[in-house]
Design a protein around this motif. Structure first.
Motif, PDB file in Angstrom:
ATOM      1  N   ILE A  78      -7.553   7.354   0.412  1.00  0.00           N
ATOM      2  CA  ILE A  78      -6.117   7.114   0.302  1.00  0.00           C
ATOM      3  C   ILE A  78      -5.808   5.751   0.922  1.00  0.00           C
ATOM      4  O   ILE A  78      -6.016   5.538   2.113  1.00  0.00           O
ATOM      5  CB  ILE A  78      -5.315   8.211   1.023  1.00  0.00           C
ATOM      6  N   LYS A  79      -5.348   4.813   0.109  1.00  0.00           N
ATOM      7  CA  LYS A  79      -5.112   3.450   0.581  1.00  0.00           C
ATOM      8  C   LYS A  79      -3.642   3.052   0.497  1.00  0.00           C
ATOM      9  O   LYS A  79      -3.325   1.874   0.624  1.00  0.00           O
ATOM     10  CB  LYS A  79      -5.946   2.457  -0.246  1.00  0.00           C
ATOM     11  N   ILE A  80      -2.775   3.989   0.265  1.00  0.00           N
ATOM     12  CA  ILE A  80      -1.380   3.629  -0.006  1.00  0.00           C
ATOM     13  C   ILE A  80      -0.422   4.239   1.009  1.00  0.00           C
ATOM     14  O   ILE A  80       0.768   4.389   0.723  1.00  0.00           O
ATOM     15  CB  ILE A  80      -0.972   4.059  -1.430  1.00  0.00           C
ATOM     16  N   LEU A  81      -0.892   4.571   2.202  1.00  0.00           N
ATOM     17  CA  LEU A  81       0.009   5.155   3.198  1.00  0.00           C
ATOM     18  C   LEU A  81       1.140   4.189   3.534  1.00  0.00           C
ATOM     19  O   LEU A  81       2.308   4.585   3.615  1.00  0.00           O
ATOM     20  CB  LEU A  81      -0.767   5.523   4.464  1.00  0.00           C
ATOM     21  N   GLY A  82       0.786   2.921   3.727  1.00  0.00           N
ATOM     22  CA  GLY A  82       1.822   1.934   4.018  1.00  0.00           C
ATOM     23  C   GLY A  82       2.834   1.802   2.901  1.00  0.00           C
ATOM     24  O   GLY A  82       4.042   1.705   3.142  1.00  0.00           O
ATOM     25  N   LEU A  83       2.327   1.803   1.646  1.00  0.00           N
ATOM     26  CA  LEU A  83       3.239   1.723   0.500  1.00  0.00           C
ATOM     27  C   LEU A  83       4.136   2.957   0.422  1.00  0.00           C
ATOM     28  O   LEU A  83       5.318   2.853   0.064  1.00  0.00           O
ATOM     29  CB  LEU A  83       2.438   1.589  -0.799  1.00  0.00           C
ATOM     30  N   ALA A  84       3.585   4.124   0.759  1.00  0.00           N
ATOM     31  CA  ALA A  84       4.373   5.359   0.714  1.00  0.00           C
ATOM     32  C   ALA A  84       5.493   5.324   1.749  1.00  0.00           C
ATOM     33  O   ALA A  84       6.622   5.757   1.476  1.00  0.00           O
ATOM     34  CB  ALA A  84       3.470   6.564   0.937  1.00  0.00           C
ATOM     35  N   LYS A  85       5.187   4.813   2.936  1.00  0.00           N
ATOM     36  CA  LYS A  85       6.234   4.701   3.962  1.00  0.00           C
ATOM     37  C   LYS A  85       7.300   3.697   3.531  1.00  0.00           C
ATOM     38  O   LYS A  85       8.500   3.913   3.752  1.00  0.00           O
ATOM     39  CB  LYS A  85       5.611   4.287   5.294  1.00  0.00           C
TER      40      LYS A  85
END
Length: 541
Positions: A496-503
């Protein structure tokens, strides 16, 4: 359950009122220390002037005693005071009259000044008395609010106890006791009440439905033969949805971030898998829950068009919808193709008429030169049964497609336990959090909230509580359980590389304060006040 934010807000308001009151009291105290307009004249005559002290401790507006005038206390400057004796001399008389006139004028001015001074202090007294009365009223109102809050908490605690007791009675097949508890619950679980009263009303419906199918004590067997299950909104794979449920689904998508969160994570993962590929294919299980406009794929098509300047666009995008609502899906597909043509994306849309349990690889048209992504948003839990055969069959079919990525979005809660009471308690915690979030997002008497709760979430709750066997399709499970199931089926967890994008996305949609996005055991989880709501994960073969 009591809304902690609401209690804190009330406490904050009471604190501000106390600060304002303290400020007024300090201001009045300060007034007593500053000279008033007539004070200098009185101070100049302090040797001959008697000032009545003022006490702030006086609580009643008492009648003020008569104060002798200054003329009675001030004799003439040259003639001693003789206790009423007479002087018959004309010169002395004229001089005495002149001095008397002058003294009378001064005495009159000083008397006026003294009366003004007393009047000023009376105004301060009345103002202080008014402030004290206001303070008493504020404190009484605060006490009433606190008592009301305590009474509300007590009422909700009583409601929780009644719900649990009723669930236990239903589990024990004690129909008479359960019926009595249901009657009391119906009087207190209000559709337009507090968040817990509203969620309790949904559980009351589920308990009543389950009780109707329970054989009484002493009868053979536990559950009576069940009638055909009513259409379930979330099981879009098998049945259509009514207009009311369709409107509720649309409102959930617009107001709650749950589904949009799944779409965002899925699209970001699919775009990453499609990067640099010429022929790409999305297999959508359930066609984004049957939303009328195919919002997830509209966003994906727009993203592919926007990336054309920096990334090589795919030569062809194919979307295959899997489900039984052929006409509905085809209408969505026609709209998607029109939109794709308008932004320069080559789209081919097709529909496979099949439920998940009967799906085979032969049903899906594929080619060797294309990259496949499988999308499942709130769908796979519907094929989780008591035996693992149905889900294993579906996962095996997906595995045979050799997708580059499988995006799995599911409710993160344990509603598939073997024991009724365990499922009941888990669902009570889970949906209480959801109804609490709705309480923060929408006004109390908003009809949109009532539609969301009664035609969407209430359907899930009733299915979890009242149904058993094949009729129970809302079998939500935790992330750990899904990890074990996916691993046994031959899938590996993708990074999962999109935690920052999700926030960042959560901030952009201006979701109600209280929602959180965290990474947990390789999944991205959307939660409400630390309670997990929806989990998204990526898998590869």
């Amino acid at each position: 359950m009591a809304d902690i934010h609401h209690l804190l807000a009330k406490e904050h308001i009471n604190g501000e009122k106390t600060k304002e009151l303290s400020g007024v009291e300090l201001s009045l105290s300060a007034m007593a220390c500053y000279p008033f307009p007539y004070m200098p004249s009185l101070w100049e005559n302090r040797g001959t002037t008697s000032i009545i002290p003022f006490s702030y401790d006086t609580r009643e507006n008492k009648r003020m005693k008569r104060v002798p005038s200054f003329q009675e206390f001030i004799p003439s400057n040259n003639t001693p005071y003789k206790g009423g004796g007479n002087n018959d001399s004309n010169d002395t008389s004229n001089s005495s009259m002149s001095r008397s006139s002058s003294t009378s004028s001064l005495s009159s001015m000083q008397t006026l000044q003294f009366r003004d001074h007393i009047w000023t202090y009376k105004q301060i007294y009345h103002a202080a008395e008014a402030v004290e009365e206001a303070a008493a009223a504020i404190m009484e109102a605060a006490d009433q609010d606190n008592r009301a809050t305590e009474e509300g908490e007590a009422d909700e605690m009583r409601l929780v106890q009644l719900l649990i007791a009723c669930a236990e009675a239903v589990a024990c097949r004690d129909k008479s006791h359960a019926s009595a508890l249901l009657s009391e619950l119906r009087a207190n679980a209000l559709v337009f009440g507090s968040s817990f009263q509203r969620v309790a009303s949904c559980f009351v419906q589920g308990l009543a439905d389950r009780l109707a199918m329970v054989n009484p004590l002493g009868a053979v067997g536990f559950i009576a033969p069940q009638p055909p299950p009513p259409p379930k909104m979330m099981n879009i794979m098998d049945v259509g949805i009514s207009e009311k449920k369709e409107e509720a689904l649309r409102l959930v998508y617009e107001i709650c971030p749950h589904i949009k969160f799944g779409h965002f994570v899925a699209n970001a993962s699919i775009l990453e898998a499609f990067e640099g590929e010429s022929y790409v294919h999305v297999v959508d299980l359930g066609m984004t829950l049957g939303l009328a406009r195919g919002q997830q794929w509209l966003a994906l098509i727009q993203s592919l068009a926007d990336r054309a300047n920096t990334h090589q666009p795919p030569k062809r995008l194919r979307i295959t919808a899997v489900g039984l609502c052929i006409e509905r899906f085809q209408m969505i597909g026609d709209e998607l193709e029109l939109f794709a043509n308008s932004v320069g994306v080559n789209l081919e849309f097709s529909v496979v008429k099949s439920n998940l349990e009967n799906l085979t690889t032969k049903d899906i048209k594929t080619s060797n030169d294309e990259v496949i992504a499988v999308n499942s948003v709130l769908q796979l839990h519907c094929v989780v049964k008591e035996s693992r055969g149905a889900l294993n069959s579906v996962l095996q079919t997906i595995h045979e497609l050799s997708p580059k990525v499988l995006v799995l979005v599911e409710q993160d809660s344990s509603h598939n336990g073997p024991f009724f009471l365990g499922r009941f308690m888990e669902a009570l915690h889970y949906y209480s959090a959801i109804f609490d979030s709705l309480d923060a997002m929408l006004p109390k008497y908003d009809t949109k909230r009532a539609k969301i709760e009664q035609f969407y979430f209430a359907e899930e709750i009733k299915n979890i509580i009242s149904c058993e066997g094949p009729a129970r399709v809302e079998r939500h499970e935790r992330v750990d359980q899904w990890r074990r199931r996916m691993s046994r089926a031959g899938f590996q967890a993708g990074p999962i590389k999109i935690l920052g994008l999700a926030k960042q996305w959560l901030g952009q949609i201006e979701a109600c304060e209280g929602y959180t996005v965290v990474e947990e055991k390789g999944c991205i989880v959307l939660g409400w006040k630390s309670r997990p709501i929806v989990a998204a994960s990526c898998w590869k073969c």
